[in-house]
Every structure is written in C-alpha cells, then in structure tokens.
Scaffold this motif. Sequence first.
Motif, PDB file in Angstrom:
ATOM      1  N   ARG A  37      62.840  38.801   4.580  1.00  0.00           N
ATOM      2  CA  ARG A  37      63.056  37.340   4.445  1.00  0.00           C
ATOM      3  C   ARG A  37      64.311  37.079   4.717  1.00  0.00           C
ATOM      4  O   ARG A  37      65.903  37.638   3.837  1.00  0.00           O
ATOM      5  CB  ARG A  37      63.897  37.952   2.387  1.00  0.00           C
ATOM      6  N   GLN A  39      66.688  34.910   4.537  1.00  0.00           N
ATOM      7  CA  GLN A  39      66.931  33.635   4.529  1.00  0.00           C
ATOM      8  C   GLN A  39      68.235  34.139   2.925  1.00  0.00           C
ATOM      9  O   GLN A  39      68.926  34.468   2.194  1.00  0.00           O
ATOM     10  CB  GLN A  39      66.360  32.068   3.508  1.00  0.00           C
ATOM     11  N   GLY A  42      71.414  35.401   4.355  1.00  0.00           N
ATOM     12  CA  GLY A  42      71.996  34.963   4.884  1.00  0.00           C
ATOM     13  C   GLY A  42      71.637  34.856   6.249  1.00  0.00           C
ATOM     14  O   GLY A  42      73.085  33.443   6.983  1.00  0.00           O
ATOM     15  N   ILE A  43      70.876  34.588   6.741  1.00  0.00           N
ATOM     16  CA  ILE A  43      70.040  33.820   7.769  1.00  0.00           C
ATOM     17  C   ILE A  43      69.182  32.209   7.818  1.00  0.00           C
ATOM     18  O   ILE A  43      68.092  32.732   7.285  1.00  0.00           O
ATOM     19  CB  ILE A  43      69.576  35.024   8.562  1.00  0.00           C
ATOM     20  N   SER A  44      69.626  31.347   8.240  1.00  0.00           N
ATOM     21  CA  SER A  44      69.048  30.127   7.482  1.00  0.00           C
ATOM     22  C   SER A  44      67.693  29.392   8.708  1.00  0.00           C
ATOM     23  O   SER A  44      67.794  30.893  10.060  1.00  0.00           O
ATOM     24  CB  SER A  44      69.310  28.592   7.786  1.00  0.00           C
ATOM     25  N   PRO A  45      66.687  29.249   8.950  1.00  0.00           N
ATOM     26  CA  PRO A  45      65.815  29.269   9.416  1.00  0.00           C
ATOM     27  C   PRO A  45      65.773  28.354  10.540  1.00  0.00           C
ATOM     28  O   PRO A  45      66.003  29.077  11.990  1.00  0.00           O
ATOM     29  CB  PRO A  45      64.731  28.373   8.673  1.00  0.00           C
ATOM     30  N   ARG A  46      67.330  28.344  10.998  1.00  0.00           N
ATOM     31  CA  ARG A  46      67.434  27.458  12.046  1.00  0.00           C
ATOM     32  C   ARG A  46      68.481  28.341  13.142  1.00  0.00           C
ATOM     33  O   ARG A  46      67.744  29.178  14.026  1.00  0.00           O
ATOM     34  CB  ARG A  46      69.270  26.257  12.554  1.00  0.00           C
ATOM     35  N   VAL A  47      68.880  29.276  12.199  1.00  0.00           N
ATOM     36  CA  VAL A  47      69.544  30.535  13.009  1.00  0.00           C
ATOM     37  C   VAL A  47      68.413  31.369  13.934  1.00  0.00           C
ATOM     38  O   VAL A  47      68.612  31.743  14.518  1.00  0.00           O
ATOM     39  CB  VAL A  47      70.509  31.310  12.524  1.00  0.00           C
ATOM     40  N   LEU A  71      58.017  30.534   5.431  1.00  0.00           N
ATOM     41  CA  LEU A  71      59.492  30.844   6.438  1.00  0.00           C
ATOM     42  C   LEU A  71      58.885  30.054   7.633  1.00  0.00           C
ATOM     43  O   LEU A  71      59.691  29.395   8.753  1.00  0.00           O
ATOM     44  CB  LEU A  71      59.703  32.579   6.552  1.00  0.00           C
ATOM     45  N   ALA A  74      59.045  26.336   8.317  1.00  0.00           N
ATOM     46  CA  ALA A  74      60.582  26.657   8.099  1.00  0.00           C
ATOM     47  C   ALA A  74      61.353  26.584   9.866  1.00  0.00           C
ATOM     48  O   ALA A  74      62.600  25.658  10.118  1.00  0.00           O
ATOM     49  CB  ALA A  74      61.440  26.982   6.904  1.00  0.00           C
ATOM     50  N   VAL A  75      60.666  27.245  10.083  1.00  0.00           N
ATOM     51  CA  VAL A  75      61.895  27.953  11.484  1.00  0.00           C
ATOM     52  C   VAL A  75      60.982  27.105  12.233  1.00  0.00           C
ATOM     53  O   VAL A  75      61.724  26.556  13.888  1.00  0.00           O
ATOM     54  CB  VAL A  75      60.782  29.187  12.016  1.00  0.00           C
ATOM     55  N   HIS A  78      62.533  23.409  14.061  1.00  0.00           N
ATOM     56  CA  HIS A  78      63.498  24.175  14.215  1.00  0.00           C
ATOM     57  C   HIS A  78      63.556  24.289  16.217  1.00  0.00           C
ATOM     58  O   HIS A  78      63.948  24.777  16.390  1.00  0.00           O
ATOM     59  CB  HIS A  78      64.503  24.836  13.984  1.00  0.00           C
TER      60      HIS A  78
END
Length: 299
Positions: A37, A39, A42-47, A71, A74-75, A78
């Motif tokens: 998980r 997110q 603190g790791i966004s799907p973009r990162v 997830l 969402a990843v 990007h």
Amino acid sequence: MTPLWQAVDLPALPGRSLLWIDDLRHLSPEYLARYFRPQAQGISPRVLARALRGAAPEVAEHVLGHAAPELTTAVREHGAEDVDRAQIRQAQLTVATVYFWEMAYHGRPEVYEQFSARQQPPLAELFPVTGVHDRTVLDVGTGGGRVLAHLDGHAARLYGVDPCRPLLAIAATKVPGAVLHEGGFDRLPLPDCSVDLVVSHGAYQVSEERGGTSGLAEVRRVLRPGGTARIAVANPSTAQHLRSTGVTEIAVRGAIEWTAPPADADPLLHHLLRLAHVHFDEQGRGRTPVWLFEIVRPA
C-alpha cells in the motif's frame, strides 16, 4: 482508455551492491495483493509509476500484475507521461527507501537472520515465560521466530504471524510446534477472542499498513476477555505514537544489546545496522533502548 505502459531504459547504477527497485521482484504475489500500500507510505501512484518505468519490464509486470487492482489502475494512468531520467531515479530512490526492509526480508532472509543474530533483546523482561503457562500466545511480526523460540515449551499453544513467507520458513525450523500464518497487524488471520496473550517485538509501526490504530484494534479483537498484549518497539517515534493512543506503558530496565559483525560480513548486513541506527563502541558493543506497551482486554 488507459495509456500503454512505456518503460524507460536506464543504465545500471555504478557500484550498486545493495537493494534497488528491481528487488521488488522478491515481494510475493500474496504480499503485493494484501500488504503493498505505497500510498499509505506517502508514495503516490505517479511516483510509483516513474520508479517502475525504470525497472526491468518483468519487475513492473510482477508488481502491477499482483498489486490491488485500484492501485494498478492508478499507476498505469501515469504510464505514458513524459519523464526524464532524473525524475525516474528520484522516484526509485523514494520507493527503494520505503520498501528497503521488505525487500531485504523477502529477498535476503538469510542476511536478515544475521542481523537478528547480532542483537539480544531483554526477552525475559519483555515477555516473561512465567506469564504464558497454559495460555495460547500469538506473536505478531514473528520474523525468524526468535520470540516464539523464547516462549516455546512454556505456552500451551503458539501462533506466529508474519507477512514474509521466507522468514516464516526459518521460524518453522526453530519452533516446529508453532502454528504459523502469513499475515500482519492489519488483518490477523485468527478468529475473535482466540488467544490469551499477544506479543510483538519490533514489528509494530505507526502506519496503517504496518500497524497503526487498525492494528491495535485487530490485537484487541483476537484477545480473549481478560487477555493481554505486550508490544515492544525500539523506535522513539513509534513509542510516542503508542503513548498517544492511551495504551499503558511499562518501564523497561534492559535494552537491546548488539554485537558488531566482522568487517568482511555481507555489505547488506552492515547497511541494515546503519539503518537501525546501531552504534558500536571500541569493543564492538551497541545498545538500543526499547519501550514496552500493554493492552488488557476487560474480562
């Protein structure tokens, strides 16, 4: 329509001998589905997308093929964005830093066992064997089974729970009579009111992925009326978080005593000790404070 995933070919980092983004391949499908998980860390799907676009294609396929569907979706959104190599390297550093311990547990369990062997927690003070006779005990975050081995022969029945299957295999060799389950604080694989004592050493963390308030609720759920939980942590921030939840703190006289490894030990072992902020004196000895918290379920 979801954009196509576009990988970016990056040269290998010079001199890299420790864990990096491709070591996500060691996370099992079960771990990725149930516990991955980013997110919550603190790791966004973009990162995550940027990090995986610079990974080996089979690694990205492994992660995205087994992670939670929401997830993965969402990843992938990007997956075709314009990014440069510096952005990818920074994203990889972020992901590798957050999941370094998990990659070590899953990919190099023998080195983690060496790390565990360098420390001697005050187990007799934290988890006295006199308090477990004729009781059913659950060890959460059992790892290689150190606490279970300490309690073996005293409890009526021992359960161990850990999200890392390779470490559970090590625990099984130490305590063959224990019942071991793959799982974590967030979803303990035991029925309501099924154990008398829950113990945990060094596994509970602040994040909901690795403990948090939901983990404490799970501990209370599996305790029988009158049952007790004893949670030991070695991180002062985690200790402060537990104080803020209102659980009872128990003073600990002892500490975790460390012995330095030989200079030619595996570089990953040395790095794990640095990450754990273990400092050795001239005699090769170290000492880390430990905090103990207790939860009692009313009878």
